[in-house]
Design a protein around this motif. Structure first.
Motif, PDB file in Angstrom:
ATOM      1  N   GLU A  47       0.993  -1.186   0.031  1.00 20.91           N
ATOM      2  CA  GLU A  47      -0.459  -0.026   0.027  1.00 20.91           C
ATOM      3  C   GLU A  47       0.665   0.810  -0.478  1.00 20.91           C
ATOM      4  OE1 GLU A  47      -3.403   1.681   3.175  1.00 20.91           O
ATOM      5  OE2 GLU A  47      -1.734   0.224   3.159  1.00 20.91           O
ATOM      6  N   ARG A  58       0.488  -5.707   1.736  1.00 18.72           N
ATOM      7  CA  ARG A  58      -1.255  -5.701   1.665  1.00 18.72           C
ATOM      8  C   ARG A  58      -0.712  -7.298   0.577  1.00 18.72           C
ATOM      9  NH1 ARG A  58      -4.539  -1.575   1.613  1.00 18.72           N
ATOM     10  NH2 ARG A  58      -4.435  -0.172   0.469  1.00 18.72           N
ATOM     11  N   ASP A 108      -7.921  -9.805  -2.900  1.00 19.32           N
ATOM     12  CA  ASP A 108      -8.478  -8.386  -1.906  1.00 19.32           C
ATOM     13  C   ASP A 108      -8.121  -7.775  -2.844  1.00 19.32           C
ATOM     14  OD1 ASP A 108      -8.579  -5.669  -0.724  1.00 19.32           O
ATOM     15  OD2 ASP A 108      -5.894  -6.640   0.294  1.00 19.32           O
ATOM     16  N   PRO A 109      -9.980  -7.143  -3.238  1.00 20.20           N
ATOM     17  CA  PRO A 109     -10.525  -6.089  -4.013  1.00 20.20           C
ATOM     18  C   PRO A 109      -9.627  -4.376  -3.935  1.00 20.20           C
ATOM     19  CG  PRO A 109     -11.977  -6.115  -2.054  1.00 20.20           C
ATOM     20  CD  PRO A 109     -10.545  -7.211  -2.209  1.00 20.20           C
ATOM     21  N   ARG A 110      -8.976  -4.423  -2.694  1.00 14.31           N
ATOM     22  CA  ARG A 110      -8.197  -2.875  -2.829  1.00 14.31           C
ATOM     23  C   ARG A 110      -6.761  -3.201  -3.991  1.00 14.31           C
ATOM     24  NH1 ARG A 110      -6.664  -2.906   3.243  1.00 14.31           N
ATOM     25  NH2 ARG A 110      -5.982  -4.713   2.756  1.00 14.31           N
ATOM     26  N   VAL A 111      -6.534  -4.571  -4.175  1.00 17.73           N
ATOM     27  CA  VAL A 111      -5.097  -4.291  -5.704  1.00 17.73           C
ATOM     28  C   VAL A 111      -5.907  -4.387  -6.968  1.00 17.73           C
ATOM     29  CG1 VAL A 111      -3.624  -6.109  -5.906  1.00 17.73           C
ATOM     30  CG2 VAL A 111      -4.330  -5.808  -3.412  1.00 17.73           C
ATOM     31  N   ASN A 112      -6.807  -4.344  -6.707  1.00 17.54           N
ATOM     32  CA  ASN A 112      -7.567  -4.216  -8.514  1.00 17.54           C
ATOM     33  C   ASN A 112      -6.880  -2.780  -9.369  1.00 17.54           C
ATOM     34  OD1 ASN A 112      -8.685  -7.011  -8.252  1.00 17.54           O
ATOM     35  ND2 ASN A 112     -10.896  -6.907  -7.120  1.00 17.54           N
ATOM     36  N   GLY A 113      -6.644  -3.151 -10.370  1.00 13.16           N
ATOM     37  CA  GLY A 113      -6.902  -1.546 -11.080  1.00 13.16           C
ATOM     38  C   GLY A 113      -5.928  -2.050 -12.159  1.00 13.16           C
ATOM     39  N   SER A 134      -0.077   1.775  -9.232  1.00  9.91           N
ATOM     40  CA  SER A 134      -1.419   1.537  -9.828  1.00  9.91           C
ATOM     41  C   SER A 134      -0.966   2.947 -10.189  1.00  9.91           C
ATOM     42  CB  SER A 134      -1.757   2.053  -8.426  1.00  9.91           C
ATOM     43  OG  SER A 134      -2.559   1.158  -7.234  1.00  9.91           O
ATOM     44  N   LYS A 140      -3.878   9.256  -6.283  1.00 13.09           N
ATOM     45  CA  LYS A 140      -4.512   8.883  -5.066  1.00 13.09           C
ATOM     46  C   LYS A 140      -3.830   8.382  -3.842  1.00 13.09           C
ATOM     47  CE  LYS A 140      -7.565   5.659  -5.774  1.00 13.09           C
ATOM     48  NZ  LYS A 140      -8.593   4.863  -5.997  1.00 13.09           N
ATOM     49  N   ASP A 142      -4.523   6.156  -2.062  1.00 12.73           N
ATOM     50  CA  ASP A 142      -4.430   4.027  -2.119  1.00 12.73           C
ATOM     51  C   ASP A 142      -4.108   3.852  -2.794  1.00 12.73           C
ATOM     52  OD1 ASP A 142      -6.933   5.181  -3.824  1.00 12.73           O
ATOM     53  OD2 ASP A 142      -8.161   3.990  -2.702  1.00 12.73           O
ATOM     54  N   ASN A 144      -1.113   1.907  -4.834  1.00 19.20           N
ATOM     55  CA  ASN A 144      -0.471  -0.144  -4.656  1.00 19.20           C
ATOM     56  C   ASN A 144       1.101   0.068  -5.673  1.00 19.20           C
ATOM     57  OD1 ASN A 144      -2.724  -1.290  -2.717  1.00 19.20           O
ATOM     58  ND2 ASN A 144      -3.544  -1.417  -4.772  1.00 19.20           N
TER      59      ASN A 144
END
Length: 152
Positions: A47, A58, A108-113, A134, A140, A142, A144
């Motif tokens: 993160e 993460r 972990d959906p926070r890694v998607n992108g 990211s 942003k 947030d 990765n």
């Protein structure tokens, strides 16, 4: 006195063995002069804080990437259940690649992108370094970073 056949020499076996070792080493090193092909290794997903520095881990996962001759990239982060798609273009030479990837379906959906970064190969070390950020990390807090060492 000697029962050895003419022409046989223990030196011959040593020379053949060294030749095979040298060939294996050279063949392996040649795999790092072109970014295209199959890659595997372990990566960490970190993160990023608002300042762009890593603030927490993460997840960790095995990674498999395939970069086609047309620059199309596909792969998986197996432990994280992520799929990877995108493209690669040469970066400074055919040994290194600039990557633009989409990572999705992660546990972990926070890694998607979307991610952008580089795959930098090292013929001398026999591996490649992967570092992706990211695409939104600049805007942003947030974002990765995915980084790790890959091999053929």
């Amino acid at each position: 006195m000697s029962t050895a056949r003419a022409g046989s020499c223990p030196c011959r076996a040593i020379v053949l063995g060294l030749g095979a070792l040298l060939w294996t080493t050279l063949a392996g090193a040649q795999g790092y002069t072109d970014y295209r092909g199959d890659w595997r290794g372990s990566v960490m997903v970190f993160e990023l804080g608002a300042d762009g520095f890593q603030v927490g881990r993460r997840l960790a996962s095995d990674l498999r990437l395939r970069i086609g001759s047309d620059g199309q990239v596909s792969g998986q982060m197996t432990r994280a259940s992520c799929n990877i798609q995108g493209n690669a273009t040469p970066y400074r030479s055919n040994a290194h690649a600039q990557l633009a990837l989409r990572v999705d379906t992660c546990s972990d959906p926070r890694v998607n992108g979307r991610y952008e970064g580089r795959l930098l190969t090292s013929e001398a070390h026999g591996h490649a370094s992967l570092r992706l950020r990211s695409a939104t990390a600049a805007v942003k807090a947030d974002g990765n970073e995915i980084s790790g060492i890959l091999q053929r």
